[in-house]
Design a protein around this motif. Structure first.
Motif, PDB file in Angstrom:
ATOM      1  N   PHE A 123     -77.609 -61.712 -66.540  1.00 55.40           N
ATOM      2  CA  PHE A 123     -76.979 -60.816 -65.562  1.00 55.40           C
ATOM      3  C   PHE A 123     -77.205 -61.321 -64.143  1.00 55.40           C
ATOM      4  O   PHE A 123     -78.152 -62.060 -63.869  1.00 55.40           O
ATOM      5  N   HIS A 124     -76.273 -60.960 -63.250  1.00 58.49           N
ATOM      6  CA  HIS A 124     -76.367 -61.463 -61.878  1.00 58.49           C
ATOM      7  C   HIS A 124     -77.057 -60.440 -60.977  1.00 58.49           C
ATOM      8  O   HIS A 124     -77.326 -59.306 -61.377  1.00 58.49           O
ATOM      9  N   ILE A 125     -77.294 -60.864 -59.753  1.00 52.54           N
ATOM     10  CA  ILE A 125     -78.082 -60.037 -58.851  1.00 52.54           C
ATOM     11  C   ILE A 125     -77.289 -58.782 -58.413  1.00 52.54           C
ATOM     12  O   ILE A 125     -77.874 -57.797 -57.984  1.00 52.54           O
ATOM     13  N   GLY A 126     -75.958 -58.827 -58.591  1.00 49.63           N
ATOM     14  CA  GLY A 126     -75.135 -57.632 -58.353  1.00 49.63           C
ATOM     15  C   GLY A 126     -75.398 -56.583 -59.424  1.00 49.63           C
ATOM     16  O   GLY A 126     -75.640 -55.410 -59.134  1.00 49.63           O
ATOM     17  N   ASN A 127     -75.429 -57.005 -60.681  1.00 51.65           N
ATOM     18  CA  ASN A 127     -75.800 -56.081 -61.766  1.00 51.65           C
ATOM     19  C   ASN A 127     -77.203 -55.542 -61.508  1.00 51.65           C
ATOM     20  O   ASN A 127     -77.477 -54.362 -61.737  1.00 51.65           O
ATOM     21  N   ALA A 128     -78.059 -56.439 -61.012  1.00 44.88           N
ATOM     22  CA  ALA A 128     -79.454 -56.037 -60.770  1.00 44.88           C
ATOM     23  C   ALA A 128     -79.535 -54.885 -59.777  1.00 44.88           C
ATOM     24  O   ALA A 128     -80.399 -54.021 -59.889  1.00 44.88           O
ATOM     25  N   VAL A 148     -77.299 -44.641 -68.221  1.00 43.97           N
ATOM     26  CA  VAL A 148     -76.750 -45.665 -67.322  1.00 43.97           C
ATOM     27  C   VAL A 148     -76.033 -46.716 -68.162  1.00 43.97           C
ATOM     28  O   VAL A 148     -76.576 -47.182 -69.172  1.00 43.97           O
ATOM     29  N   CYS A 149     -74.819 -47.073 -67.738  1.00 47.52           N
ATOM     30  CA  CYS A 149     -74.078 -48.100 -68.467  1.00 47.52           C
ATOM     31  C   CYS A 149     -74.774 -49.437 -68.265  1.00 47.52           C
ATOM     32  O   CYS A 149     -74.930 -49.912 -67.140  1.00 47.52           O
ATOM     33  N   GLY A 150     -75.184 -50.017 -69.358  1.00 56.65           N
ATOM     34  CA  GLY A 150     -75.959 -51.257 -69.291  1.00 56.65           C
ATOM     35  C   GLY A 150     -75.098 -52.497 -69.392  1.00 56.65           C
ATOM     36  O   GLY A 150     -73.888 -52.440 -69.201  1.00 56.65           O
ATOM     37  N   PRO A 151     -75.736 -53.614 -69.690  1.00 57.19           N
ATOM     38  CA  PRO A 151     -75.032 -54.903 -69.635  1.00 57.19           C
ATOM     39  C   PRO A 151     -74.177 -55.186 -70.871  1.00 57.19           C
ATOM     40  O   PRO A 151     -74.441 -54.668 -71.950  1.00 57.19           O
ATOM     41  N   THR A 152     -73.168 -56.013 -70.647  1.00 58.97           N
ATOM     42  CA  THR A 152     -72.463 -56.630 -71.757  1.00 58.97           C
ATOM     43  C   THR A 152     -73.149 -57.976 -71.928  1.00 58.97           C
ATOM     44  O   THR A 152     -73.177 -58.780 -70.995  1.00 58.97           O
ATOM     45  N   VAL A 153     -73.745 -58.174 -73.109  1.00 59.62           N
ATOM     46  CA  VAL A 153     -74.662 -59.306 -73.237  1.00 59.62           C
ATOM     47  C   VAL A 153     -73.959 -60.596 -73.683  1.00 59.62           C
ATOM     48  O   VAL A 153     -74.072 -61.019 -74.833  1.00 59.62           O
ATOM     49  N   GLU A 169     -67.140 -59.834 -50.435  1.00 62.69           N
ATOM     50  CA  GLU A 169     -66.378 -59.829 -51.687  1.00 62.69           C
ATOM     51  C   GLU A 169     -67.332 -59.472 -52.824  1.00 62.69           C
ATOM     52  O   GLU A 169     -68.478 -59.946 -52.831  1.00 62.69           O
ATOM     53  N   LYS A 170     -66.876 -58.648 -53.756  1.00 61.18           N
ATOM     54  CA  LYS A 170     -67.743 -58.216 -54.851  1.00 61.18           C
ATOM     55  C   LYS A 170     -68.294 -59.423 -55.626  1.00 61.18           C
ATOM     56  O   LYS A 170     -67.544 -60.329 -55.984  1.00 61.18           O
ATOM     57  N   MET A 171     -69.624 -59.383 -55.836  1.00 63.89           N
ATOM     58  CA  MET A 171     -70.198 -60.438 -56.658  1.00 63.89           C
ATOM     59  C   MET A 171     -69.778 -60.187 -58.098  1.00 63.89           C
ATOM     60  O   MET A 171     -69.979 -59.093 -58.612  1.00 63.89           O
ATOM     61  N   ASP A 189     -67.314 -49.922 -60.019  1.00 66.37           N
ATOM     62  CA  ASP A 189     -66.184 -50.469 -60.788  1.00 66.37           C
ATOM     63  C   ASP A 189     -65.961 -49.725 -62.100  1.00 66.37           C
ATOM     64  O   ASP A 189     -64.930 -49.876 -62.734  1.00 66.37           O
ATOM     65  N   LEU A 190     -66.943 -48.914 -62.497  1.00 63.09           N
ATOM     66  CA  LEU A 190     -66.805 -48.225 -63.786  1.00 63.09           C
ATOM     67  C   LEU A 190     -66.141 -46.847 -63.669  1.00 63.09           C
ATOM     68  O   LEU A 190     -65.815 -46.236 -64.677  1.00 63.09           O
ATOM     69  N   ILE A 191     -65.947 -46.367 -62.428  1.00 68.18           N
ATOM     70  CA  ILE A 191     -65.366 -45.018 -62.274  1.00 68.18           C
ATOM     71  C   ILE A 191     -64.036 -44.946 -63.022  1.00 68.18           C
ATOM     72  O   ILE A 191     -63.784 -44.042 -63.808  1.00 68.18           O
ATOM     73  N   ALA A 218     -74.779 -42.705 -64.761  1.00 69.55           N
ATOM     74  CA  ALA A 218     -74.638 -43.609 -63.610  1.00 69.55           C
ATOM     75  C   ALA A 218     -74.083 -44.960 -64.025  1.00 69.55           C
ATOM     76  O   ALA A 218     -74.117 -45.329 -65.200  1.00 69.55           O
ATOM     77  N   GLY A 219     -73.604 -45.679 -63.024  1.00 71.18           N
ATOM     78  CA  GLY A 219     -73.084 -47.038 -63.238  1.00 71.18           C
ATOM     79  C   GLY A 219     -72.517 -47.546 -61.929  1.00 71.18           C
ATOM     80  O   GLY A 219     -72.503 -46.820 -60.917  1.00 71.18           O
ATOM     81  N   GLY A 220     -72.059 -48.781 -61.931  1.00 72.52           N
ATOM     82  CA  GLY A 220     -71.458 -49.340 -60.722  1.00 72.52           C
ATOM     83  C   GLY A 220     -70.116 -48.685 -60.415  1.00 72.52           C
ATOM     84  O   GLY A 220     -69.489 -48.101 -61.306  1.00 72.52           O
ATOM     85  N   PHE A 280     -72.972 -46.660 -58.000  1.00 73.11           N
ATOM     86  CA  PHE A 280     -73.602 -47.613 -57.084  1.00 73.11           C
ATOM     87  C   PHE A 280     -72.555 -48.512 -56.450  1.00 73.11           C
ATOM     88  O   PHE A 280     -71.614 -48.951 -57.114  1.00 73.11           O
ATOM     89  N   GLY A 281     -72.770 -48.771 -55.146  1.00 78.08           N
ATOM     90  CA  GLY A 281     -71.855 -49.659 -54.425  1.00 78.08           C
ATOM     91  C   GLY A 281     -72.050 -51.096 -54.899  1.00 78.08           C
ATOM     92  O   GLY A 281     -73.052 -51.430 -55.528  1.00 78.08           O
ATOM     93  N   PHE A 282     -71.090 -51.925 -54.553  1.00 82.81           N
ATOM     94  CA  PHE A 282     -71.170 -53.321 -54.985  1.00 82.81           C
ATOM     95  C   PHE A 282     -72.125 -54.121 -54.131  1.00 82.81           C
ATOM     96  O   PHE A 282     -72.222 -53.904 -52.923  1.00 82.81           O
TER      97      PHE A 282
HETATM   98  P1  AMP Z   1     -71.330 -55.536 -66.788  1.00 83.85           P
HETATM   99  O1  AMP Z   1     -72.360 -56.346 -67.535  1.00 83.85           O
HETATM  100  O2  AMP Z   1     -70.350 -56.363 -66.040  1.00 83.85           O
HETATM  101  O3  AMP Z   1     -70.666 -54.505 -67.690  1.00 83.85           O
HETATM  102  O4  AMP Z   1     -72.098 -54.703 -65.646  1.00 83.85           O
HETATM  103  C1  AMP Z   1     -73.318 -53.999 -65.821  1.00 83.85           C
HETATM  104  C2  AMP Z   1     -73.486 -53.008 -64.688  1.00 83.85           C
HETATM  105  O5  AMP Z   1     -73.552 -53.674 -63.408  1.00 83.85           O
HETATM  106  C3  AMP Z   1     -72.345 -51.993 -64.557  1.00 83.85           C
HETATM  107  O6  AMP Z   1     -72.892 -50.718 -64.284  1.00 83.85           O
HETATM  108  C4  AMP Z   1     -71.524 -52.522 -63.392  1.00 83.85           C
HETATM  109  O7  AMP Z   1     -70.832 -51.493 -62.740  1.00 83.85           O
HETATM  110  C5  AMP Z   1     -72.606 -53.104 -62.485  1.00 83.85           C
HETATM  111  N1  AMP Z   1     -72.099 -54.148 -61.556  1.00 83.85           N
HETATM  112  C6  AMP Z   1     -71.287 -55.192 -61.846  1.00 83.85           C
HETATM  113  N2  AMP Z   1     -71.053 -55.966 -60.736  1.00 83.85           N
HETATM  114  C7  AMP Z   1     -71.750 -55.383 -59.713  1.00 83.85           C
HETATM  115  C8  AMP Z   1     -71.933 -55.694 -58.305  1.00 83.85           C
HETATM  116  N3  AMP Z   1     -71.384 -56.769 -57.726  1.00 83.85           N
HETATM  117  N4  AMP Z   1     -72.717 -54.875 -57.568  1.00 83.85           N
HETATM  118  C9  AMP Z   1     -73.312 -53.793 -58.148  1.00 83.85           C
HETATM  119  N5  AMP Z   1     -73.189 -53.448 -59.454  1.00 83.85           N
HETATM  120  C10 AMP Z   1     -72.418 -54.219 -60.239  1.00 83.85           C
END
Ligand code: AMP
Ligand code: ZN
Length: 468
Positions: A35-40, A26-31, A263-265, A227-229, A223-225, A255-257
């Protein structure tokens, strides 16, 4: 078991390469921040998928990377005049803390990009040797036109992409769609030695290298969000398949946003809440329950009302756990004809259908309702029945969803009582203020504050509270 595979754009039977082993990346965070609740949502739902695969008896090797070198980290390091590595360390630690609070099981490996620079360089060298990469004065790019399958994940065609591409500022590229594998070092940026001079890796190549290093050349699930496709995952496929000439990933899950007012978080839009702030108001169980109630691949709107409702909804399950535990000691031995098998079957049928978590949650709630009826109607329900109720909830709600904690179930009940007591005090305090008895009103506020409970007076006179 069916999984919706983004690559095939349909549900497919899940057949891992080497059952019972399953490899999952799974593609993880950029630190660079909390992280926000959307990433969560992405982290929690991938955890639930992993837990369900384990429920099915698979042995999952789960890898989630940490992107600890990136433009955003460098930007923050320049703004705050702190070394990039320090920014990355701080937020890597925060990431692990928050993952823990969210009851997400630890990954088998959390590889960091900066610890795989050699693997990344080797992979780029391989691409260069095979003619898929070109070096322009220390910047190395992937030559998209050389890879015939480019676009197969996102369904995008190269000529359409070219037509839509904005004029790229980087004149060094042969084609605007070509992407960076290695970025030449700029003044003040962290950099590493390489055959192309000092520099740092591009984002996409990090995941190809780390995935191969820890899970092999072909993996079962990536897997990943959403936006990563494109371009991230499309580029990972191009790099890995060009280098190793074999399929990179069997099943792509996206995963959906999580949205706010449709609007996407996201950090860049500024419409986000950090997971740790949301966790101050709601339990991890309620957050996980909130996510589980909607299909992982679709959009989901974040709202306080839904989280409050989730918190409330969980009480039903927790109350059942409490009853079942009490009955363990007091139950008689009247035989129960309760059909546990049916609920296991329904639960599995839902989850086997592309992880239909809303339906599976529905089965758990239906189970809770019927089990309660059995307890009420048959007050002498036997010990075995109580044990079976606990086992069902343990296997499903606890082990797969992480929305209850059977051994610590009493604590949740205590929290509920605390909640009610604080609300009573808030009411009394409002009355005191009405009667201008500010001394006593302040006393209540201060004493609660000492317990870590902060009251907040709003304009409307209403008072909310939160725990520190
Ligand atoms: P990032 O740290 O921005 O690279 O994101 C980490 C992970 O969270 C990636 O798999 C993103 O696709 C996912 N992600 C980012 N924003 C959202 C969102 N609003 N809803 C769901 N997943 C998200
Ligand atoms: Zn990635």
């Amino acid at each position: 078991m069916l999984i919706y595979n983004t690559l095939k754009k349909m549900k497919e039977e899940f057949i891992p390469l080497q059952p019972p082993n399953v490899t999952m990346y799974v593609c993880g965070p950029t630190v660079y921040d909390f992280f926000h609740i959307g990433n969560a949502r992405t982290f929690v739902m991938s955890d639930i998928i992993r837990r369900y695969l384990e429920y099915k008896g698979y042995k999952v090797k789960f890898v989630m990377n940490i992107t600890d070198i990136d433009d955003k980290i460098i930007k923050k390091s320049n703004e705050e005049k702190i070394p990039a590595s320090q920014i990355a360390d701080k937020f890597t630690k925060a990431f692990f803390d928050d993952i823990n609070y969210l009851k997400i099981n630890s990954a088998d490996v959390n590889p960091k990009a900066t610890e795989h620079i050699n693997d990344i360089i080797e992979l780029i060298k391989k691409l260069e040797d095979k003619g898929f990469a070109y070096n322009v004065n220390g910047d190395v790019f992937f030559d998209v036109l050389k890879f015939p399958g480019y676009g197969k994940l996102s369904g995008k065609k190269i000529d359409e992409l070219e037509a839509g591409a904005r004029i790229d500022v980087n004149e060094n590229k042969k084609n605007p769609l070509d992407f960076s594998l290695w970025k030449k070092a700029k003044e003040g940026e962290p950099s590493w030695e390489s055959p192309w001079g000092r520099g740092r890796p591009g984002w996409h190549i990090e995941c190809s290298a780390m995935s191969t290093c820890h899970l092999g050349k072909t993996i079962d699930i990536h897997a990943g969000g959403n936006d990563l496709i494109f371009p991230h995952h499309e580029n990972e496929i191009a790099q890995s398949e060009a280098a190793f000439e074999q399929q990179f990933v069997k099943y792509w899950i996206h995963f959906g946003f999580l949205n706010i007012q449709d609007e996407k978080m996201s950090k860049s839009l500024g419409n986000f809440f950090t997971a740790r702030d949301v966790l101050k108001k709601y339990s991890a169980a309620a957050i996980r329950f909130f996510f589980s109630q909607s299909y992982y691949g679709g959009p989901l709107n974040f709202s306080d009302d839904l989280l409050t409702a989730s918190e409330k909804g969980l009480e039903k399950i927790n109350n059942l756990v409490q009853t079942a535990k009490e009955r363990l000691d007091t139950a008689g031995n009247i035989k129960s004809s309760f059909d546990f098998e049916k609920y296991y079957k329904d639960f599995e049928a839902a989850m086997d259908d592309d992880f239909n978590t809303p339906q599976a949650i529905g089965v758990i709630f239906d189970f809770a309702k019927q089990a309660n009826i059995e307890f009420v109607n048959n007050s002498a329900a036997n010990r075995e029945f109580s044990e079976n109720v606990i086992t069902f909830l343990k296997k499903t709600a606890q082990n797969v969803f992480g929305i209850i904690d059977i051994d610590n179930n009493k604590k949740d009940t205590a929290n509920d009582v605390e909640d009610k007591l604080v609300k009573i005090l808030i009411k009394i305090r409002a009355e005191l203020k009405e009667g201008k008895n500010y001394k006593l009103a302040d006393f209540i506020r201060e004493e609660l504050s000492k317990l870590g409970i902060q009251l907040k007076d709003n304009k409307g006179g209403t008072t909310t509270y939160y725990r520190q």
